[in-house]
Scaffold this motif. Structure first.
Motif, mmCIF file in Angstrom:
data_model
loop_
_atom_site.group_PDB
_atom_site.id
_atom_site.type_symbol
_atom_site.label_atom_id
_atom_site.label_comp_id
_atom_site.label_asym_id
_atom_site.label_seq_id
_atom_site.Cartn_x
_atom_site.Cartn_y
_atom_site.Cartn_z
ATOM 1 N N MET A 1 -8.146 65.853 56.852
ATOM 2 C CA MET A 1 -8.791 65.895 58.165
ATOM 3 C C MET A 1 -8.521 64.610 58.943
ATOM 4 S SD MET A 1 -12.370 67.662 56.934
ATOM 5 C CE MET A 1 -13.120 67.834 58.558
ATOM 6 N N ILE A 2 -8.512 63.470 58.255
ATOM 7 C CA ILE A 2 -8.254 62.196 58.929
ATOM 8 C C ILE A 2 -6.801 62.099 59.368
ATOM 9 C CG2 ILE A 2 -8.080 59.701 58.550
ATOM 10 C CD1 ILE A 2 -10.621 59.904 56.841
ATOM 11 N N ARG A 3 -5.897 62.489 58.509
ATOM 12 C CA ARG A 3 -4.473 62.401 58.852
ATOM 13 C C ARG A 3 -4.090 63.384 59.951
ATOM 14 N NH1 ARG A 3 -2.684 61.496 52.514
ATOM 15 N NH2 ARG A 3 -3.218 59.266 52.488
ATOM 16 N N ARG A 4 -4.852 64.446 60.072
ATOM 17 C CA ARG A 4 -4.606 65.414 61.138
ATOM 18 C C ARG A 4 -4.873 64.807 62.514
ATOM 19 N NH1 ARG A 4 -8.022 70.539 60.215
ATOM 20 N NH2 ARG A 4 -6.771 70.576 58.309
ATOM 21 N N ILE A 5 -5.738 63.792 62.561
ATOM 22 C CA ILE A 5 -6.008 63.108 63.834
ATOM 23 C C ILE A 5 -5.263 61.771 63.901
ATOM 24 C CG2 ILE A 5 -8.259 64.207 64.152
ATOM 25 C CD1 ILE A 5 -9.549 61.602 63.101
ATOM 26 N N ASP A 6 -4.231 61.651 63.051
ATOM 27 C CA ASP A 6 -3.394 60.446 63.003
ATOM 28 C C ASP A 6 -4.173 59.208 62.578
ATOM 29 O OD1 ASP A 6 -1.092 61.848 63.837
ATOM 30 O OD2 ASP A 6 -1.692 61.657 65.937
ATOM 31 N N GLY A 7 -5.201 59.415 61.748
ATOM 32 C CA GLY A 7 -5.967 58.298 61.221
ATOM 33 C C GLY A 7 -5.362 57.771 59.934
ATOM 34 N N LEU A 8 -5.818 56.588 59.535
ATOM 35 C CA LEU A 8 -5.332 55.943 58.318
ATOM 36 C C LEU A 8 -6.396 56.028 57.236
ATOM 37 C CD1 LEU A 8 -3.859 52.728 59.980
ATOM 38 C CD2 LEU A 8 -2.595 54.774 59.259
ATOM 39 N N ALA A 9 -6.022 56.499 56.060
ATOM 40 C CA ALA A 9 -7.006 56.649 54.991
ATOM 41 C C ALA A 9 -6.346 56.735 53.626
ATOM 42 C CB ALA A 9 -7.869 57.890 55.226
ATOM 43 N N ASP A 10 -7.101 56.361 52.614
ATOM 44 C CA ASP A 10 -6.699 56.506 51.215
ATOM 45 C C ASP A 10 -7.899 57.018 50.427
ATOM 46 O OD1 ASP A 10 -3.904 55.258 50.957
ATOM 47 O OD2 ASP A 10 -5.015 53.703 52.030
ATOM 48 N N PHE A 11 -7.601 57.621 49.287
ATOM 49 C CA PHE A 11 -8.663 58.113 48.411
ATOM 50 C C PHE A 11 -8.509 57.484 47.031
ATOM 51 C CE2 PHE A 11 -10.030 61.022 45.043
ATOM 52 C CZ PHE A 11 -11.382 61.143 45.355
ATOM 53 N N ILE A 12 -9.622 57.018 46.467
ATOM 54 C CA ILE A 12 -9.640 56.509 45.099
ATOM 55 C C ILE A 12 -10.706 57.269 44.326
ATOM 56 C CG2 ILE A 12 -10.025 54.515 43.607
ATOM 57 C CD1 ILE A 12 -9.193 52.708 45.915
ATOM 58 N N SER A 13 -10.298 57.903 43.245
ATOM 59 C CA SER A 13 -11.257 58.618 42.401
ATOM 60 C C SER A 13 -12.143 57.608 41.690
ATOM 61 C CB SER A 13 -10.509 59.471 41.375
ATOM 62 O OG SER A 13 -11.425 60.153 40.541
ATOM 63 N N CYS A 14 -13.455 57.739 41.874
ATOM 64 C CA CYS A 14 -14.369 56.731 41.347
ATOM 65 C C CYS A 14 -15.774 57.297 41.201
ATOM 66 C CB CYS A 14 -14.392 55.514 42.278
ATOM 67 S SG CYS A 14 -15.478 54.175 41.733
ATOM 68 N N ASP A 15 -16.360 57.131 40.023
ATOM 69 C CA ASP A 15 -17.762 57.453 39.785
ATOM 70 C C ASP A 15 -18.537 56.149 39.921
ATOM 71 O OD1 ASP A 15 -20.280 58.119 38.903
ATOM 72 O OD2 ASP A 15 -19.628 59.034 37.027
ATOM 73 N N VAL A 16 -19.314 56.007 40.986
ATOM 74 C CA VAL A 16 -19.974 54.730 41.266
ATOM 75 C C VAL A 16 -21.010 54.357 40.217
ATOM 76 C CG1 VAL A 16 -19.541 54.853 43.741
ATOM 77 C CG2 VAL A 16 -21.675 55.810 42.796
ATOM 78 N N ALA A 17 -21.436 55.308 39.402
ATOM 79 C CA ALA A 17 -22.370 54.987 38.328
ATOM 80 C C ALA A 17 -21.697 54.183 37.222
ATOM 81 C CB ALA A 17 -22.983 56.265 37.751
#
Length: 245
Positions: free
Chosen positions: A53-69
């Motif tokens: 969804m972010i890249r569709r609006i030409d935004g910059l983003a990354d995802f990191i898999s992370c369990d904050v617990a």
């Protein structure tokens, strides 16, 4: 919120819990304002959807898999962020689980701990990694999501309510210690939103409608912006008047 309301170009924003709902809406809003967004979440499928969804609006983003617990996972994630960007400007900690309904007298201790581990320790783990990285570049802004169950109580959710009260206190402690060093910390308390958990707890607020996810994102971005440069340790009840009832 219209595109470009805030000027966050060249900034880095972390959204913990950005794979759906409020976190997703806030991640998109940060990207619309020019920030490079890093999404932390254990839901890889939802994270990929937010990225799309972010890249569709030409935004910059990354995802990191992370369990904050899991503090080890959090430290690893922020090490990646530091290596990639060398900075962190904004953080929205939106990690939460609601658990099972019970009374304080029947709540299972392990179930209580599970909720505390994510809702309270998850926020603590994130801030322990966010604050040092922000300090390296002169400061930043942290917003923790509490919900309307922070300022008030609720029947059948003792662990959830306790965790949210604790996050408010933790946020104030961080604000007291680090505001003078350039880091502002605040909470938002959304009320009746379009989410199954809160729909079952709250009736329509005095404004007589459900809060939109984008309105919550607007509160987060305002608290991170220079417009809120003197706001720290604040508990913002963006709930349409729910806590006033």
């Amino acid at each position: 919120m219209s595109k470009g309301t805030y000027r966050f170009s060249g900034k880095v924003a972390v959204v913990a819990g950005g794979s759906s709902g409020t976190g997703r809406a806030t991640a998109i809003a940060f990207a619309q304002s020019g920030a490079h967004v890093v999404i932390l979440d254990r839901d890889a499928v939802g994270g990929a959807r937010t990225l799309e969804m972010i890249r569709r609006i030409d935004g910059l983003a990354d995802f990191i898999s992370c369990d904050v617990a899991d503090f080890a996972m959090v430290k690893t994630a922020f090490s990646q962020i530091e290596m990639a960007f060398g900075r962190l400007d904004y953080a929205f900690n939106n990690t939460l689980i609601d658990g099972v309904w019970s009374s304080p007298t029947s709540c299972a201790t392990e179930a209580f701990k599970d909720i505390i581990n994510t809702n309270l320790y998850g926020v603590l783990h994130c801030m322990k990694s966010e604050i040092p990285l922000m300090l390296k570049n002169g400061g930043g802004a942290i917003v923790n999501c509490v919900s309307a169950m922070g300022p008030v109580g609720a029947v059948g959710m003792p662990a959830y309510v306790a965790s949210k009260h604790a996050v408010m206190g933790l946020t104030k402690a961080v604000a007291a210690e680090f505001s003078g060093k350039g880091i502002r910390a605040n909470c938002i308390c959304p009320g009746s939103i379009d989410a199954p958990m809160l729909e079952s707890l709250l009736t329509a607020p005095p404004v007589n409608r459900i809060e939109r996810m984008e309105e919550i994102a607007e509160c987060v971005l305002w608290l991170c912006s220079d417009s809120a440069s003197f706001v720290s340790g604040h508990i913002m009840a963006d709930d349409g008047g729910v806590v006033a009832l």
